[in-house]
Design an enzyme around this catalytic site. Sequence first.
Site, PDB file in Angstrom:
ATOM      1  N   HIS A 171       5.020  -7.530  -9.044  1.00 22.59           N
ATOM      2  CA  HIS A 171       4.116  -8.277  -9.935  1.00 22.59           C
ATOM      3  C   HIS A 171       4.578  -8.247 -11.388  1.00 22.59           C
ATOM      4  O   HIS A 171       3.839  -8.653 -12.276  1.00 22.59           O
ATOM      5  CB  HIS A 171       2.684  -7.724  -9.831  1.00 22.59           C
ATOM      6  CG  HIS A 171       1.960  -8.246  -8.621  1.00 22.59           C
ATOM      7  ND1 HIS A 171       1.549  -9.559  -8.497  1.00 22.59           N
ATOM      8  CD2 HIS A 171       1.609  -7.637  -7.449  1.00 22.59           C
ATOM      9  CE1 HIS A 171       0.962  -9.731  -7.322  1.00 22.59           C
ATOM     10  NE2 HIS A 171       0.991  -8.570  -6.656  1.00 22.59           N
ATOM     11  N   ASP A 208       2.714  -5.708  -0.150  1.00 25.42           N
ATOM     12  CA  ASP A 208       1.282  -5.535  -0.436  1.00 25.42           C
ATOM     13  C   ASP A 208       0.657  -4.407   0.381  1.00 25.42           C
ATOM     14  O   ASP A 208      -0.564  -4.343   0.512  1.00 25.42           O
ATOM     15  CB  ASP A 208       0.522  -6.844  -0.155  1.00 25.42           C
ATOM     16  CG  ASP A 208       0.535  -7.757  -1.375  1.00 25.42           C
ATOM     17  OD1 ASP A 208       0.857  -7.265  -2.480  1.00 25.42           O
ATOM     18  OD2 ASP A 208       0.229  -8.956  -1.224  1.00 25.42           O
ATOM     19  N   HIS A 251      -2.515  -1.678  -6.299  1.00 24.32           N
ATOM     20  CA  HIS A 251      -1.865  -1.727  -4.967  1.00 24.32           C
ATOM     21  C   HIS A 251      -0.352  -1.564  -5.094  1.00 24.32           C
ATOM     22  O   HIS A 251       0.299  -1.106  -4.166  1.00 24.32           O
ATOM     23  CB  HIS A 251      -2.222  -3.015  -4.219  1.00 24.32           C
ATOM     24  CG  HIS A 251      -1.482  -4.237  -4.646  1.00 24.32           C
ATOM     25  ND1 HIS A 251      -1.824  -4.962  -5.765  1.00 24.32           N
ATOM     26  CD2 HIS A 251      -0.409  -4.881  -4.115  1.00 24.32           C
ATOM     27  CE1 HIS A 251      -0.999  -5.999  -5.887  1.00 24.32           C
ATOM     28  NE2 HIS A 251      -0.128  -5.960  -4.886  1.00 24.32           N
ATOM     29  N   LYS A 268      -2.419  -2.367  -0.549  1.00 27.97           N
ATOM     30  CA  LYS A 268      -3.802  -2.869  -0.470  1.00 27.97           C
ATOM     31  C   LYS A 268      -4.614  -2.095   0.563  1.00 27.97           C
ATOM     32  O   LYS A 268      -5.841  -2.226   0.613  1.00 27.97           O
ATOM     33  CB  LYS A 268      -3.800  -4.373  -0.160  1.00 27.97           C
ATOM     34  CG  LYS A 268      -3.379  -5.187  -1.378  1.00 27.97           C
ATOM     35  CD  LYS A 268      -3.517  -6.681  -1.166  1.00 27.97           C
ATOM     36  CE  LYS A 268      -3.141  -7.429  -2.448  1.00 27.97           C
ATOM     37  NZ  LYS A 268      -3.073  -8.875  -2.245  1.00 27.97           N
TER      38      LYS A 268
HETATM   39 FE   FE2 Z   1       0.975  -8.062  -4.429  1.00 25.40          FE
END
Ligand code: FE2
Length: 343
Positions: free
Chosen positions: A270, A217, A245, A220
């Site tokens: 994802h 992540d 992201h 982000k």
């Molecule tokens: Fe994620």
Amino acid sequence: MAKILCIDDEPILRLITSDYLGDMGHEVLEASSGAEGLTLFRRYRPDIVLSDLRMPDGDGFLVVTHLAEEAPETPVVIISGTGTLDDAVKTMRLGAWDYLSKPLKDMPLLGQTVERMLNKARERRNASQYLLNLESRVNELEHELQSWSSSHKDTVLRLEAALKTSIGSLNLALREKDPYTAGHNERVARISVDIGIALGLGEQEQEVLMLAGLLHDIGKIGVPESILNKRIALSPDELEEIRSHVTCGYRILCNIPFDGPVAELVLQHHERYDGSGYPKGLAGEGILLEARILAVADVYEALCSDRPYRAGLNPVDAASYVFKNAGTHFCPKCVDAFRQIIF
Ligand SMILES: [Fe+2]
């Protein structure tokens, strides 16, 4: 000009030989027996030895035997008037370089033999020197190779250390911006590695999975805090911003020389097994196995955690959600492995 040792117990033969070779420009040393010849040899180190075979106080066999041991690079020519073919063969086997018969009626033959033996000795010395040089060069190359390997190893260790520091800095930056996300990354990394071990992944793949979990992540960093921590439903544009992201993380990581597809795993975490995920809508085995593992760990961990807009589920309910979505959201094989490690 060469230094020649002439060993013969007959003074007249020594005189004739010395005169002839002296006229050719050579320096000639004379000895009347094998024992005296060996003494002179050790003192003056002549370039070639001419020796009679039958002599009192040390014969030609003695001379050949000692010189073959002490100075194998020095030619020894036996010149004998009493020897047989067997004697000739024996002296050659002991180490004589050539054999001539007396009386030496053909003195030029002696001169040619001496020249031929000196040339042969020179060629052998050159060949030995060449081999020594070659051996020395091989040793140098081995040494250079060892130094190179050692400095290369140092470089790799420095790069690895720099990489770990960079990853730590990236996570610190993310923790400053979004404390939830940073802790989440660490927990997802641990769960992912456990699933990977259950699936039989090797040590290097586990290392890659750990890095991808820590960094999945990281993109982000590029998403505004106001969107990350929003307590009400996100607009379609904001949703797109959140989804970006994965591509942002990929861009941050794609030029770092990891030992595996860390950037690609971050890009794919994802994606969904049934093809309904993002950013590319990949499906099934088209998604990297480690990315399918990350998807399971990521969703489970997120469901367990409190968010600004909801409280976290208890672990049993969060795991049930994962089990129920095997084959749709999640890879069934990864869910099976998750089932083995989670409780
Ligand atoms: Fe994620």
